[in-house]
Design an enzyme around this catalytic site. Structure first.
Site, PDB file in Angstrom:
ATOM      1  N   GLU A 108     -20.599 -61.490 -25.487  1.00  0.00           N
ATOM      2  CA  GLU A 108     -21.272 -62.717 -25.921  1.00  0.00           C
ATOM      3  C   GLU A 108     -22.006 -62.514 -27.240  1.00  0.00           C
ATOM      4  O   GLU A 108     -22.073 -63.423 -28.078  1.00  0.00           O
ATOM      5  CB  GLU A 108     -22.268 -63.170 -24.850  1.00  0.00           C
ATOM      6  N   VAL A 161     -20.426 -62.905 -31.378  1.00  0.00           N
ATOM      7  CA  VAL A 161     -20.236 -64.111 -32.190  1.00  0.00           C
ATOM      8  C   VAL A 161     -21.477 -65.001 -32.085  1.00  0.00           C
ATOM      9  O   VAL A 161     -21.900 -65.364 -30.987  1.00  0.00           O
ATOM     10  CB  VAL A 161     -18.991 -64.913 -31.742  1.00  0.00           C
ATOM     11  N   GLY A 185     -24.696 -64.659 -32.455  1.00  0.00           N
ATOM     12  CA  GLY A 185     -25.990 -64.210 -31.962  1.00  0.00           C
ATOM     13  C   GLY A 185     -26.411 -64.864 -30.664  1.00  0.00           C
ATOM     14  O   GLY A 185     -25.778 -64.712 -29.622  1.00  0.00           O
ATOM     15  N   GLY A 202     -33.956 -58.809 -46.753  1.00  0.00           N
ATOM     16  CA  GLY A 202     -33.305 -58.262 -45.577  1.00  0.00           C
ATOM     17  C   GLY A 202     -32.277 -59.170 -44.941  1.00  0.00           C
ATOM     18  O   GLY A 202     -31.735 -58.857 -43.882  1.00  0.00           O
ATOM     19  N   LYS A 259     -15.276 -62.938 -36.416  1.00  0.00           N
ATOM     20  CA  LYS A 259     -15.783 -63.841 -35.372  1.00  0.00           C
ATOM     21  C   LYS A 259     -14.790 -64.962 -35.082  1.00  0.00           C
ATOM     22  O   LYS A 259     -14.590 -65.348 -33.924  1.00  0.00           O
ATOM     23  CB  LYS A 259     -17.129 -64.410 -35.801  1.00  0.00           C
TER      24      LYS A 259
END
Length: 429
Positions: free
Chosen positions: A130, A133, A135, A188, A206
């Site tokens: 899970e 892809v 998050g 970041g 993804k």
């Protein structure tokens, strides 16, 4: 209650976040899983590094492969990353040792997903991904379970938060790509080497996974047409706004009579569409089922919390004894990939030319488009600068990609055209 004992390989942002989630929400997780889920072993490159998590009483393995053989580990969580090397070796070893695996590794699944799923199926083991892809968006569960009764015709999404952040900032601040990329790296949001993100490879990994689930086919990363955002300019974003669009890097998989079209590229999205409003580091996925209709999900696509949430969701399923086929159906029932070439795509296109402002330029360009059977919906040109470089924007009616590609090759050779033409596909209104 017998706890489910977890070994984590990789204690970076996601690994440390997963360990923290398991500790902070231990009671809630145990209630929902039907038993405790406890971290018993870890492996990472640097044992001395402070990760902000307590590792007292947890076994440390310098070699990640040792997790697969550790008798105090029931499930291996692979958070190393990379399509080959230690990550692949660990997942293969864990399955061979009879241990379920949970991974956030989209590259591994996009390249080796068929073989790994076959091994897990043969061993009767779950393979959870899970977190691979989008998050914290439960898009895998939604496609594989929630839409299991539907024929899915199309999946489209913003699958890379770095690219979406860059494009959003370019639009909001009117700055060009190199400057915004540098800022994203400083904050970041982009890696020191951002190639996988900005060239579209991460999104393509993804999309490969989503297409396999949506269309019941074997994973086929090689079939994805991939373009990134490096060549998108602030000028194009400004013209897109004027025309009623926003530029997004989209991953699109679509069922056609000839097979499945899979492509990642910048696209002009009408501002009235839900995907156009997805900004910053957020991801979103739109799925279209024959009975469900369109289903839209949006959320954070990366980061410690959202990705750890997806990892632990898979662990809870395993703790409950859930065994769903990796790709939604048995391996023998999956169809071979039938890719459709990008040259067969039909749609409208945005074309920007930088030309010398002189008589006859537009006539030369439109003659070439006419020769290739391409008609125009609209044109933009602001002001006059005789003898200087000026932009001309052309929006076509629906045409086939092969035709527009051939026309652009000819247009680029005109003496009045001063740089490589910009071409962006337009999503339907």
């Amino acid at each position: 209650m017998t706890p489910l004992k977890i070994g984590i390989a990789g204690l970076g942002t996601v690994g440390a976040g997963t360990a923290r989630l398991l500790a902070d929400n231990a009671a809630l997780i145990a209630t929902r899983a039907g038993r405790p889920i406890t971290l018993t072993a870890v492996s990472a490159r640097d044992k001395s590094r402070d990760r902000g998590i307590a590792l007292t009483g947890i076994t440390w393995h310098d070699d990640a492969l040792a997790l697969a053989a550790d008798p105090n580990v029931d499930v291996v969580v692979e958070l190393i990353g990379g399509s080959d090397g230690p990550a692949k070796a660990l997942v293969e070893a864990a399955i061979a040792a009879g241990r379920p695996v949970v991974t956030a590794n989209k590259a591994l699944l996009a390249i080796h997903g068929t073989a790994l799923a076959a091994a897990a199926e043969a061993a009767g083991l779950p393979l959870g991904f899970e977190a691979a892809v989008a998050g914290g968006i439960p898009v895998i569960k939604l496609l594989r379970e929630g839409l299991a009764a539907n024929r899915v015709s199309r999946v489209a999404g913003i699958l890379n938060g770095t690219c979406n952040y860059i494009l959003t900032t370019m639009r909001e601040e009117g700055r060009d790509f190199p400057e915004v990329l540098a800022d994203a790296q400083a904050l970041g949001y982009a890696e020191a080497d951002p190639a996988f993100d900005i060239e579209g490879v991460d999104a393509a990994h993804k999309l490969t996974i989503l297409a396999a689930l949506a269309f019941g086919q074997n994973v086929d990363f090689s079939a994805v047409h991939i373009e990134g955002i490096r060549n998108i300019s602030a000028l194009d974003i400004s013209f897109a706004e004027e025309l009623g669009y926003r530029i997004k890097l989209l991953g699109i998989a679509q069922q056609t009579p000839s097979g499945v079209s899979m492509r990642v590229h910048p696209a002009m999205v009408p501002v009235s569409k839900l995907l156009a409003a997805v900004e910053g580091v957020f991801n979103a996925v739109l799925m279209e089922g024959d009975f469900s209709g369109p289903v839209f999900c949006q959320g954070r696509g990366a980061g410690a919390g959202p990705t750890a949430s997806a990892v632990v969701a898979d662990l809870i399923d395993i703790a409950r004894g859930s065994k769903i086929p990796v790709w939604g159906a048995a391996q023998a029932a999956l169809a071979p990939s039938r890719p459709v070439a990008i040259s067969a795509l039909t749609g409208a296109y945005y074309l920007r030319l930088m030309v010398t402002d002189q008589p006859g330029v537009l006539a030369d360009v439109t003659a070439i488009l006419r020769d290739h059977g391409i008609s125009l919906e609209s044109m933009l040109q602001h002001g006059r600068s005789p003898g200087e470089a000026v932009p001309i924007v052309l929006v076509t009616h629906d045409t086939i990609e092969a035709a527009i590609s051939a026309a652009i090759s000819r247009i680029a050779t005109l003496d009045c055209v001063l740089e490589t033409p910009a071409l962006i596909r337009i999503e339907p209104k």
